[in-house]
Scaffold this active site. Structure first.
Site, PDB file in Angstrom:
ATOM      1  N   ASP A  13       0.816  -1.226   0.000  1.00  0.00           N
ATOM      2  CA  ASP A  13       0.000   0.000   0.000  1.00  0.00           C
ATOM      3  C   ASP A  13       0.845   1.269   0.000  1.00  0.00           C
ATOM      4  O   ASP A  13       0.462   2.285   0.576  1.00  0.00           O
ATOM      5  CB  ASP A  13      -0.977   0.015   1.195  1.00  0.00           C
ATOM      6  CG  ASP A  13      -1.775  -1.270   1.268  1.00  0.00           C
ATOM      7  OD1 ASP A  13      -2.261  -1.703   0.215  1.00  0.00           O
ATOM      8  OD2 ASP A  13      -1.886  -1.849   2.362  1.00  0.00           O
ATOM      9  N   LYS A  16       2.099   2.026  -5.210  1.00  0.00           N
ATOM     10  CA  LYS A  16       2.807   1.497  -6.393  1.00  0.00           C
ATOM     11  C   LYS A  16       2.000   1.700  -7.670  1.00  0.00           C
ATOM     12  O   LYS A  16       2.556   2.020  -8.720  1.00  0.00           O
ATOM     13  CB  LYS A  16       3.090  -0.012  -6.220  1.00  0.00           C
ATOM     14  CG  LYS A  16       4.018  -0.337  -5.072  1.00  0.00           C
ATOM     15  CD  LYS A  16       4.213  -1.835  -4.921  1.00  0.00           C
ATOM     16  CE  LYS A  16       3.000  -2.568  -4.429  1.00  0.00           C
ATOM     17  NZ  LYS A  16       2.580  -2.268  -3.053  1.00  0.00           N
ATOM     18  N   GLY A  40      -4.611  -4.690  -4.541  1.00  0.00           N
ATOM     19  CA  GLY A  40      -5.682  -3.920  -5.148  1.00  0.00           C
ATOM     20  C   GLY A  40      -5.274  -2.484  -5.257  1.00  0.00           C
ATOM     21  O   GLY A  40      -4.619  -1.966  -4.362  1.00  0.00           O
ATOM     22  N   HIS A  41      -5.577  -1.877  -6.375  1.00  0.00           N
ATOM     23  CA  HIS A  41      -5.350  -0.442  -6.426  1.00  0.00           C
ATOM     24  C   HIS A  41      -6.455   0.274  -7.184  1.00  0.00           C
ATOM     25  O   HIS A  41      -7.086  -0.271  -8.061  1.00  0.00           O
ATOM     26  CB  HIS A  41      -3.959  -0.080  -6.941  1.00  0.00           C
ATOM     27  CG  HIS A  41      -3.567  -0.782  -8.186  1.00  0.00           C
ATOM     28  ND1 HIS A  41      -2.734  -1.867  -8.179  1.00  0.00           N
ATOM     29  CD2 HIS A  41      -3.893  -0.556  -9.455  1.00  0.00           C
ATOM     30  CE1 HIS A  41      -2.564  -2.277  -9.406  1.00  0.00           C
ATOM     31  NE2 HIS A  41      -3.256  -1.520 -10.202  1.00  0.00           N
ATOM     32  N   GLN A 225       2.000  -6.129  -2.949  1.00  0.00           N
ATOM     33  CA  GLN A 225       2.401  -6.151  -1.525  1.00  0.00           C
ATOM     34  C   GLN A 225       3.719  -5.391  -1.330  1.00  0.00           C
ATOM     35  O   GLN A 225       3.994  -4.471  -2.064  1.00  0.00           O
ATOM     36  CB  GLN A 225       2.490  -7.588  -0.980  1.00  0.00           C
ATOM     37  CG  GLN A 225       1.132  -8.277  -0.824  1.00  0.00           C
ATOM     38  CD  GLN A 225       0.650  -8.918  -2.104  1.00  0.00           C
ATOM     39  OE1 GLN A 225       1.390  -9.615  -2.764  1.00  0.00           O
ATOM     40  NE2 GLN A 225      -0.598  -8.695  -2.453  1.00  0.00           N
TER      41      GLN A 225
END
Ligand code: IMP
Length: 347
Positions: A13, A16, A40-41, A225
């Site tokens: 988080d 990235k 997730g982004h 991650q």
């Protein structure tokens, strides 16, 4: 642009996705090399919000090829629904811009059920996983009983694999964890169907990358991650089950390490962590609340509030060594506005 690996230097988080999105303008191929839909982004492009768990955000750039490497664990239902959502918003998605390695491991329904049941059984000692079946899928990979994409797309192979695997999974679920077992039929038919939908995208990603590199294209490797969630180098056992470190980009995509020219470490100006595990600079006071609220620190996969604290430079120094970082990107500095003093952990 040389070939670049993007890695998280903390516990994930770090932002990235945003940097991958910026660099994608100069890359012709974007590759995911580990993890799964535990990542997730959220991207806002042209005022439109897109949330991705598996598909590299590069898919929004015309002409960019996105690859899912062998090191990823792929939930086909989640992956195909991401594709459907993109298509329903007018994005072109097909073999011309999205490829999946035939060696990628498949997250099956029993992986997710095992993940959740094991966490329940651990009680207070739980890892705080995302509950997506990531760990159990990697376990099966290493135990050499995993279902790979190549098996998923061949109906007969899939049946044979499941006939062999299911009795053991059901034994564990029912007798050890007190959960519901699966029938062969309830998995086989829907997964055969998912396999057929996935089939046109299946490819030898290792060869695609080699050919793309030889043709002078720029490759971007998108880590998920972060370094300290790495199964080998992280805060074990409070880690994920893959290798987010830069070395994972080679094994997880099938390219030689010499092709990884630069490693860019993404550092958030403070630290966050989701799930359990050590966190020396954690702030359980007003500072933590400030960081959480101003930084909107809630998990993009599970919505869980992230634990927050000061920037830990010992953690970043370690990440620089483990990844062979050639550069740093600092994100979310603005979130520190209003905090005085701003603290850094140096030892
Ligand atoms: P798993 O990857 O679901 O097995 O979860 C293992 C640990 O990694 C838990 O502490 C999760 O919260 C953490 N984790 C997994 N994916 C992410 C991520 O994308 N960001 C932050 N933490 C993550």
């Amino acid at each position: 642009m040389p070939n670049v690996v993007i890695v998280g230097t903390q516990w994930g988080d770090e932002g990235k996705g945003k940097i991958v999105d910026l660099l994608t303008e100069q890359a012709q191929v974007v590759v995911r090399y580990q993890g799964g839909n535990n990542a997730g982004h959220t991207l806002v492009v042209g005022g439109e919000k897109f949330i991705f768990h598996l598909i590299p955000s590069g898919i929004l750039h015309p002409g960019t090829i996105c690859c899912i490497g062998n090191g990823v664990v792929l939930d086909p239902e989640v992956f195909l629904s991401e594709i459907d959502r993109l298509r329903s918003r007018g994005q072109k998605v097909g073999p011309e811009n999205l490829r999946v390695s035939e060696r990628t491991q498949v997250i099956m329904p029993y992986h997710q059920r095992l993940d959740l049941a094991r966490e329940r059984a651990k009680g207070a000692g739980k890892i705080g996983t995302t509950g997506r079946g990531i760990g159990p899928c990697y376990e099966d990979k290493v135990a050499r009983r995993g279902v790979r994409v190549a098996d998923l797309v061949e109906p007969k192979l899939l049946r044979a694999k499941l006939e062999e695997i299911l009795p053991e999974k059901n034994f564990l679920l029912e007798k050890f964890l007190g959960d519901q077992p699966f029938t062969l039929e309830e998995i086989l038919e829907p997964y055969q169907e998912l396999g057929q939908r996935l089939k046109p995208l299946v490819a030898n990603v290792s060869v695609i990358l080699q050919q793309a590199a030889q043709a002078g294209n720029n490759l971007l490797f998108e880590g998920a991650q972060g370094t300290h969630l790495d199964i080998d180098h992280g805060t074990y056992p409070f880690v994920t089950s893959s290798n987010p470190v830069a070395g994972g980009a080679a094994t997880g995509s099938g390219i030689g390490p010499g092709a990884l020219h630069r490693v860019l470490g993404i550092v958030k100006a403070y630290t966050t962590r989701v799930g359990s595990g050590p966190f020396p600079t954690e702030c359980l006071d007003g500072v933590g609340t400030h960081l959480q609220e101003c930084g909107v620190e809630f998990g993009s996969t599970t919505g869980r509030p992230r634990r927050c604290g000061w920037l830990d430079l010992v953690v970043i120094h370690e990440a620089a060594r483990l990844n062979g970082l050639t550069g740093l990107v600092i994100t979310k500095l603005d979130v520190l506005t209003g905090l005085n003093p701003v603290r850094l952990c140096v030892a």
